[in-house]
Scaffold this motif. Structure first.
Motif, mmCIF file in Angstrom:
data_model
loop_
_atom_site.group_PDB
_atom_site.id
_atom_site.type_symbol
_atom_site.label_atom_id
_atom_site.label_comp_id
_atom_site.label_asym_id
_atom_site.label_seq_id
_atom_site.Cartn_x
_atom_site.Cartn_y
_atom_site.Cartn_z
ATOM 1 N N MET A 63 8.335 -6.000 19.778
ATOM 2 C CA MET A 63 8.218 -6.305 18.357
ATOM 3 C C MET A 63 6.868 -5.812 17.829
ATOM 4 O O MET A 63 5.824 -6.090 18.412
ATOM 5 N N GLN A 64 6.904 -5.065 16.737
ATOM 6 C CA GLN A 64 5.681 -4.574 16.135
ATOM 7 C C GLN A 64 4.885 -5.705 15.471
ATOM 8 O O GLN A 64 5.463 -6.672 14.976
ATOM 9 N N THR A 65 3.568 -5.539 15.450
ATOM 10 C CA THR A 65 2.695 -6.431 14.689
ATOM 11 C C THR A 65 2.019 -5.605 13.608
ATOM 12 O O THR A 65 1.378 -4.591 13.894
ATOM 13 N N VAL A 66 2.175 -6.059 12.353
ATOM 14 C CA VAL A 66 1.625 -5.355 11.202
ATOM 15 C C VAL A 66 0.669 -6.305 10.488
ATOM 16 O O VAL A 66 1.056 -7.409 10.101
ATOM 17 N N VAL A 67 -0.578 -5.893 10.323
ATOM 18 C CA VAL A 67 -1.587 -6.680 9.615
ATOM 19 C C VAL A 67 -1.821 -6.023 8.260
ATOM 20 O O VAL A 67 -2.071 -4.812 8.188
ATOM 21 N N ILE A 68 -1.733 -6.820 7.191
ATOM 22 C CA ILE A 68 -1.865 -6.286 5.837
ATOM 23 C C ILE A 68 -2.848 -7.139 5.055
ATOM 24 O O ILE A 68 -2.615 -8.336 4.835
ATOM 25 N N THR A 69 -3.957 -6.556 4.630
ATOM 26 C CA THR A 69 -4.850 -7.278 3.720
ATOM 27 C C THR A 69 -4.340 -7.064 2.299
ATOM 28 O O THR A 69 -3.791 -6.019 1.966
ATOM 29 N N GLY A 70 -4.508 -8.099 1.470
ATOM 30 C CA GLY A 70 -3.852 -8.057 0.170
ATOM 31 C C GLY A 70 -2.346 -8.140 0.336
ATOM 32 O O GLY A 70 -1.583 -7.630 -0.487
ATOM 33 N N GLY A 71 -1.921 -8.808 1.394
ATOM 34 C CA GLY A 71 -0.505 -8.822 1.771
ATOM 35 C C GLY A 71 0.346 -9.835 1.055
ATOM 36 O O GLY A 71 1.521 -9.985 1.394
ATOM 37 N N THR A 72 -0.205 -10.537 0.065
ATOM 38 C CA THR A 72 0.572 -11.547 -0.650
ATOM 39 C C THR A 72 0.883 -11.136 -2.078
ATOM 40 O O THR A 72 1.414 -11.928 -2.853
ATOM 41 N N ASP A 73 0.559 -9.892 -2.449
ATOM 42 C CA ASP A 73 0.750 -9.455 -3.832
ATOM 43 C C ASP A 73 0.935 -7.943 -3.860
ATOM 44 O O ASP A 73 0.483 -7.233 -2.963
ATOM 45 N N GLY A 74 1.605 -7.441 -4.876
ATOM 46 C CA GLY A 74 1.694 -6.019 -5.123
ATOM 47 C C GLY A 74 2.224 -5.210 -3.959
ATOM 48 O O GLY A 74 3.196 -5.578 -3.290
ATOM 49 N N LEU A 75 1.579 -4.066 -3.702
ATOM 50 C CA LEU A 75 2.012 -3.184 -2.625
ATOM 51 C C LEU A 75 1.945 -3.863 -1.266
ATOM 52 O O LEU A 75 2.807 -3.653 -0.416
ATOM 53 N N GLY A 76 0.892 -4.666 -1.054
ATOM 54 C CA GLY A 76 0.766 -5.354 0.225
ATOM 55 C C GLY A 76 1.946 -6.266 0.494
ATOM 56 O O GLY A 76 2.507 -6.280 1.596
ATOM 57 N N LYS A 77 2.360 -7.009 -0.511
ATOM 58 C CA LYS A 77 3.522 -7.899 -0.355
ATOM 59 C C LYS A 77 4.793 -7.079 -0.153
ATOM 60 O O LYS A 77 5.644 -7.437 0.669
ATOM 61 N N GLY A 78 4.921 -5.977 -0.896
ATOM 62 C CA GLY A 78 6.093 -5.129 -0.714
ATOM 63 C C GLY A 78 6.219 -4.622 0.710
ATOM 64 O O GLY A 78 7.307 -4.623 1.297
ATOM 65 N N LEU A 79 5.102 -4.195 1.289
ATOM 66 C CA LEU A 79 5.112 -3.740 2.681
ATOM 67 C C LEU A 79 5.387 -4.886 3.639
ATOM 68 O O LEU A 79 6.118 -4.726 4.630
ATOM 69 N N ALA A 80 4.807 -6.054 3.360
ATOM 70 C CA ALA A 80 5.032 -7.210 4.229
ATOM 71 C C ALA A 80 6.510 -7.560 4.293
ATOM 72 O O ALA A 80 7.073 -7.768 5.386
ATOM 73 N N LEU A 81 7.166 -7.620 3.151
ATOM 74 C CA LEU A 81 8.587 -7.970 3.123
ATOM 75 C C LEU A 81 9.430 -6.886 3.791
ATOM 76 O O LEU A 81 10.402 -7.195 4.496
ATOM 77 N N HIS A 82 9.056 -5.633 3.606
ATOM 78 C CA HIS A 82 9.790 -4.553 4.276
ATOM 79 C C HIS A 82 9.740 -4.718 5.795
ATOM 80 O O HIS A 82 10.785 -4.656 6.466
ATOM 81 N N TYR A 83 8.546 -4.921 6.333
ATOM 82 C CA TYR A 83 8.431 -4.994 7.788
ATOM 83 C C TYR A 83 9.026 -6.279 8.353
ATOM 84 O O TYR A 83 9.545 -6.276 9.478
#
Length: 288
Positions: free
Chosen positions: A1-21
């Motif tokens: 299982m991949q681990t993806v760390v996203i700063t600014g991950g609760t809004d905008g592009l960061g959230k979009g990427l978080a939900l995708h992964y």
């Protein structure tokens, strides 16, 4: 299982990427400063994420000490990190100069120093992954702003625009320096300009600029869902070179002052001194 760390991950592009992964089955660590947004992300993720794959870590990324503690927290919970996406930013184009508790100008601290600390600090965890990549979301390809070498904290000549543009240019050089100072690393570093995207950025602007920006976004901006697609493509299939830069789908030539290797190494040395752990020892408590 991949681990993806996203700063600014609760809004905008960061959230979009978080939900995708999360939909792809990855473990996602979303870093943000607002608990309500973190809780909203976890609630949305609960519909398709099981087993604690969605994690919210609250962190004040304007603090060097807090960023270093965040690195320790992530390393303590993850054997490896496959992807690090650096999205956290808050534009301060207007108003007086603001200095963090550690003495750094706000845009320099949040928009650049946090990315420096996390990218270099998480390198061992990234190098434990089979195909590690860092994506630094900013404005490569826009030749505005410069590094103010004689006054990087802009104590004498501050403006919000000057500070914001300096942080963008610093991130271009950060990507160049990363591969230069770690020549054997398998980590691929991508500087990425998403173009104009319909995010919550206008909410931080004063009126009437807020209304005008929202109107222009309605006409010109890509949706988050659309903007995420080329980002995911690069994250899944990063180029083979240590550092590359893109503006949406167009690969940029690494030419000019924005990508000057000597300037990149000069900024790296300056930043290494400013963020030296001996200067900012850990606080008593763990990161939360």
């Amino acid at each position: 299982m991949q681990t993806v760390v996203i700063t600014g991950g609760t809004d905008g592009l960061g959230k979009g990427l978080a939900l995708h992964y999360l939909r792809q089955g990855a473990r996602v660590i979303a870093v943000g400063s607002t608990p309500a947004k973190g809780e909203a992300l976890l609630a949305e993720a609960a519909a398709f994420s099981e087993g604690g794959r969605a994690v919210f870590l609250r962190c004040d990324l304007t603090s060097v000490r807090a960023a270093r503690e965040l690195v320790t927290t992530i390393e303590g919970s993850c054997p490896s990190v496959d992807k690090l996406v650096l999205c956290a930013q808050r534009y301060r184009l207007f108003g007086p100069r603001t200095v963090t508790a550690e003495g750094f100008e706000h845009s320099f601290a949040l928009g650049y120093l946090s990315r420096y600390v996390l990218g270099h600090g998480l390198r061992p965890a990234l190098e434990s992954a089979p195909r590690p990549v860092i994506m630094n979301v900013g404005t490569p390809g826009i030749p505005l702003g410069r590094i103010h070498w004689d006054d990087p904290q802009l104590a004498a000549r501050y403006s919000g625009t000057r500070a914001t543009l300096q942080s963008f240019r610093a991130n271009d050089l950060l990507g160049v320096a990363y591969g230069a100072v770690h020549p054997e690393t398998p980590v691929r570093y991508v500087g990425y300009n998403p173009g104009v995207v319909a995010t919550g950025m206008p909410e931080h602007l004063p009126q009437p600029l807020r209304t005008l920006t929202k109107a222009s976004f309605a006409l010109l901006a890509a949706s988050v869902a659309k903007a995420v697609t080329p980002m995911v493509r690069l994250l899944e299939e990063p180029p083979g070179e240590p550092f590359t830069a893109y503006r949406t789908t167009r690969r940029l030539p690494l030419k000019g002052a924005s990508f000057d290797r000597d300037a990149a190494l000069r900024l790296h040395r300056l930043t290494a001194r400013a963020t030296d752990p001996a200067r900012w020892p850990p606080a008593a408590g763990p990161a939360t």
